[in-house]
Write a protein that holds these residues in place. Structure first.
Motif, PDB file in Angstrom:
ATOM      1  N   ALA A 101     105.035  20.389  74.175  1.00 49.86           N
ATOM      2  CA  ALA A 101     103.463  20.406  74.027  1.00 49.86           C
ATOM      3  C   ALA A 101     103.016  21.845  74.115  1.00 49.86           C
ATOM      4  CB  ALA A 101     102.822  19.375  74.701  1.00 49.86           C
ATOM      5  N   ALA A 102     103.386  22.524  75.331  1.00 44.12           N
ATOM      6  CA  ALA A 102     103.006  23.662  75.534  1.00 44.12           C
ATOM      7  C   ALA A 102     103.310  24.766  74.356  1.00 44.12           C
ATOM      8  CB  ALA A 102     103.445  24.325  76.838  1.00 44.12           C
ATOM      9  N   GLN A 103     104.599  24.645  74.123  1.00 36.89           N
ATOM     10  CA  GLN A 103     104.983  25.579  72.906  1.00 36.89           C
ATOM     11  C   GLN A 103     104.237  25.212  71.624  1.00 36.89           C
ATOM     12  OE1 GLN A 103     109.384  25.472  72.727  1.00 36.89           O
ATOM     13  NE2 GLN A 103     109.452  26.156  74.675  1.00 36.89           N
ATOM     14  N   ALA A 104     104.048  23.827  71.530  1.00 40.63           N
ATOM     15  CA  ALA A 104     103.350  23.503  70.130  1.00 40.63           C
ATOM     16  C   ALA A 104     101.737  23.846  70.217  1.00 40.63           C
ATOM     17  CB  ALA A 104     103.154  21.897  70.158  1.00 40.63           C
ATOM     18  N   ARG A 105     101.258  24.096  71.225  1.00 37.49           N
ATOM     19  CA  ARG A 105      99.895  24.762  71.358  1.00 37.49           C
ATOM     20  C   ARG A 105     100.164  26.094  71.082  1.00 37.49           C
ATOM     21  NH1 ARG A 105      99.519  20.811  75.565  1.00 37.49           N
ATOM     22  NH2 ARG A 105     100.214  22.156  77.318  1.00 37.49           N
ATOM     23  N   ASP A 106     101.089  26.880  71.538  1.00 34.07           N
ATOM     24  CA  ASP A 106     101.418  28.074  71.456  1.00 34.07           C
ATOM     25  C   ASP A 106     101.431  28.603  70.059  1.00 34.07           C
ATOM     26  OD1 ASP A 106     101.155  28.940  73.995  1.00 34.07           O
ATOM     27  OD2 ASP A 106     103.545  28.819  74.365  1.00 34.07           O
ATOM     28  N   LEU A 107     102.295  27.775  69.272  1.00 33.06           N
ATOM     29  CA  LEU A 107     102.527  27.826  68.057  1.00 33.06           C
ATOM     30  C   LEU A 107     101.237  27.751  67.046  1.00 33.06           C
ATOM     31  CD1 LEU A 107     104.586  28.039  65.316  1.00 33.06           C
ATOM     32  CD2 LEU A 107     104.651  25.805  65.473  1.00 33.06           C
ATOM     33  N   ASP A 108     100.298  26.630  67.505  1.00 30.98           N
ATOM     34  CA  ASP A 108      99.092  26.446  67.134  1.00 30.98           C
ATOM     35  C   ASP A 108      98.128  27.968  66.710  1.00 30.98           C
ATOM     36  OD1 ASP A 108      99.577  23.901  66.361  1.00 30.98           O
ATOM     37  OD2 ASP A 108      98.266  23.094  68.102  1.00 30.98           O
ATOM     38  N   GLN A 109      98.098  28.578  68.323  1.00 26.45           N
ATOM     39  CA  GLN A 109      97.252  29.875  68.259  1.00 26.45           C
ATOM     40  C   GLN A 109      98.078  30.983  67.475  1.00 26.45           C
ATOM     41  OE1 GLN A 109      94.661  30.493  69.959  1.00 26.45           O
ATOM     42  NE2 GLN A 109      94.605  32.669  69.367  1.00 26.45           N
ATOM     43  N   LEU A 110      99.300  31.047  67.359  1.00 26.10           N
ATOM     44  CA  LEU A 110     100.020  31.859  66.682  1.00 26.10           C
ATOM     45  C   LEU A 110      99.828  31.939  65.264  1.00 26.10           C
ATOM     46  CD1 LEU A 110     102.343  34.168  65.828  1.00 26.10           C
ATOM     47  CD2 LEU A 110     104.075  32.470  66.116  1.00 26.10           C
ATOM     48  N   LEU A 111      99.926  30.576  64.656  1.00 26.69           N
ATOM     49  CA  LEU A 111      99.481  30.330  63.162  1.00 26.69           C
ATOM     50  C   LEU A 111      98.086  30.735  62.832  1.00 26.69           C
ATOM     51  CD1 LEU A 111     101.809  27.394  62.606  1.00 26.69           C
ATOM     52  CD2 LEU A 111     102.248  29.786  61.857  1.00 26.69           C
ATOM     53  N   ARG A 112      97.241  30.332  63.873  1.00 28.06           N
ATOM     54  CA  ARG A 112      95.767  30.795  63.563  1.00 28.06           C
ATOM     55  C   ARG A 112      95.599  32.319  63.406  1.00 28.06           C
ATOM     56  NH1 ARG A 112      94.577  26.225  67.075  1.00 28.06           N
ATOM     57  NH2 ARG A 112      94.512  27.725  68.900  1.00 28.06           N
ATOM     58  N   GLU A 113      96.202  32.875  64.248  1.00 29.48           N
ATOM     59  CA  GLU A 113      96.297  34.465  64.331  1.00 29.48           C
ATOM     60  C   GLU A 113      96.710  34.807  62.834  1.00 29.48           C
ATOM     61  OE1 GLU A 113      98.187  35.742  67.620  1.00 29.48           O
ATOM     62  OE2 GLU A 113      96.894  34.877  69.194  1.00 29.48           O
ATOM     63  N   LEU A 114      97.781  34.400  62.458  1.00 29.68           N
ATOM     64  CA  LEU A 114      98.409  34.950  61.113  1.00 29.68           C
ATOM     65  C   LEU A 114      97.763  34.129  59.989  1.00 29.68           C
ATOM     66  CD1 LEU A 114     102.206  34.314  62.453  1.00 29.68           C
ATOM     67  CD2 LEU A 114     100.819  36.547  62.233  1.00 29.68           C
ATOM     68  N   VAL A 173     109.734  35.373  69.444  1.00 30.59           N
ATOM     69  CA  VAL A 173     110.700  35.351  68.460  1.00 30.59           C
ATOM     70  C   VAL A 173     110.400  34.670  67.254  1.00 30.59           C
ATOM     71  CG1 VAL A 173     113.080  34.198  67.974  1.00 30.59           C
ATOM     72  CG2 VAL A 173     112.762  35.114  70.248  1.00 30.59           C
ATOM     73  N   VAL A 174     109.500  33.637  67.202  1.00 31.60           N
ATOM     74  CA  VAL A 174     108.881  33.042  66.036  1.00 31.60           C
ATOM     75  C   VAL A 174     107.786  33.984  65.508  1.00 31.60           C
ATOM     76  CG1 VAL A 174     107.515  31.158  65.084  1.00 31.60           C
ATOM     77  CG2 VAL A 174     109.290  30.733  66.969  1.00 31.60           C
ATOM     78  N   ARG A 175     106.866  34.656  66.170  1.00 33.32           N
ATOM     79  CA  ARG A 175     105.979  35.559  65.899  1.00 33.32           C
ATOM     80  C   ARG A 175     106.908  36.678  65.193  1.00 33.32           C
ATOM     81  NH1 ARG A 175     100.845  37.209  67.414  1.00 33.32           N
ATOM     82  NH2 ARG A 175     100.952  35.833  69.336  1.00 33.32           N
ATOM     83  N   ASP A 176     107.917  37.269  65.582  1.00 28.90           N
ATOM     84  CA  ASP A 176     108.485  38.428  64.834  1.00 28.90           C
ATOM     85  C   ASP A 176     109.005  37.989  63.618  1.00 28.90           C
ATOM     86  OD1 ASP A 176     110.329  40.986  65.411  1.00 28.90           O
ATOM     87  OD2 ASP A 176     111.438  39.662  64.755  1.00 28.90           O
ATOM     88  N   ARG A 177     109.500  36.693  63.506  1.00 29.07           N
ATOM     89  CA  ARG A 177     110.181  36.293  61.941  1.00 29.07           C
ATOM     90  C   ARG A 177     108.689  35.965  61.313  1.00 29.07           C
ATOM     91  NH1 ARG A 177     110.248  34.764  57.790  1.00 29.07           N
ATOM     92  NH2 ARG A 177     112.021  33.636  56.736  1.00 29.07           N
TER      93      ARG A 177
END
Length: 229
Positions: free
Chosen positions: A89-102, A67-71
């Motif tokens: 904390a798991a979602q924080a790590r997922d967000l880290d990875q997403l923002l690195r990709e973007l 959902v965050v990636r889509d936005r």
């Protein structure tokens, strides 16, 4: 600037997020609003989320991060103030990875913290609030509302009552639970030297100004603080 915002529970009827986002010249992204939009529009993510919720299950991190990636994916505005995500904390790590990709790393993570004295003030405020028995959307707080008739709803005249979970002990427990829930995430971002902690004391604008000053030390200077309407 790209900022994640952690707000205290029961922060009052007016939170500083909207004014802070304006000062940062960044859109405020509410995760709750994003999810409601997907559900109401019946998108693929919304359908998957609805199926999970209707079956009584918890939404997996995969859907929440999507959902965050889509936005964020392809957004013209690179900056944002993200509210309501991550929640672990798991979602924080997922967000880290997403923002690195973007290619959109965070500039800071703002933690609005309630000092103990302020927690007690909120405990007293919340324990004093009353709800209308005829229409639960009608809420009254002695700090801001003056009753026309003692014990009666100003809107419809219904009987006012205190909810069972609004005892002082129950409310203190909620604050303790919030702190325990938040700690793994604040530790995660502290290790990355991203955490900015500001006391959530005073009016919404006062808290926002204090937060803005703290964030300015970390990155590009945001726009001037918006005038209070």
């Amino acid at each position: 600037m790209r900022v994640v915002l952690f707000q205290p529970p029961a922060s009052g009827r007016k939170a500083p997020a909207a004014s802070l986002a304006e000062a940062l010249a960044a859109p405020r992204i509410s995760f709750g609003d994003l999810m409601r939009t997907h559900l109401s529009r019946g998108t693929e993510l919304g359908i998957r989320a609805a199926e999970t919720m209707n079956s009584g299950g918890l939404l997996p991190d995969e859907i929440l991060t999507a959902v965050v990636r889509d936005r964020l994916h392809g957004a013209d505005q690179p900056d944002f103030l993200l509210v309501g995500y991550p929640n672990s904390a798991a979602q924080a790590r997922d967000l880290d990875q997403l923002l690195r990709e973007l290619g959109k790393p965070l500039d800071g993570v703002l933690h609005l913290r309630l000092p103990e004295a302020e927690v007690e003030r909120h405990v007293r405020r919340l324990a004093a609030r009353r709800f209308c028995r005829d229409d639960g959307t009608h809420r009254f707080e002695p700090e801001v509302d003056q009753l026309l008739v003692d014990g009666a709803c100003n809107v419809c005249g219904g009987e006012l009552y205190q909810r069972g979970d609004d005892s002082e002990n129950s409310i203190r427990g909620k604050f303790r639970s919030h702190d325990a829930w938040l700690e793994p995430m604040t530790q995660h971002y502290a290790r990355q030297d991203l955490l900015v902690t500001v006391d959530a004391v005073g009016t919404s604008d006062e808290i926002g100004r204090r937060a803005l000053t703290a964030l300015c030390a970390r990155g590009p200077r945001p726009h001037p603080w918006p005038a209070t309407s």
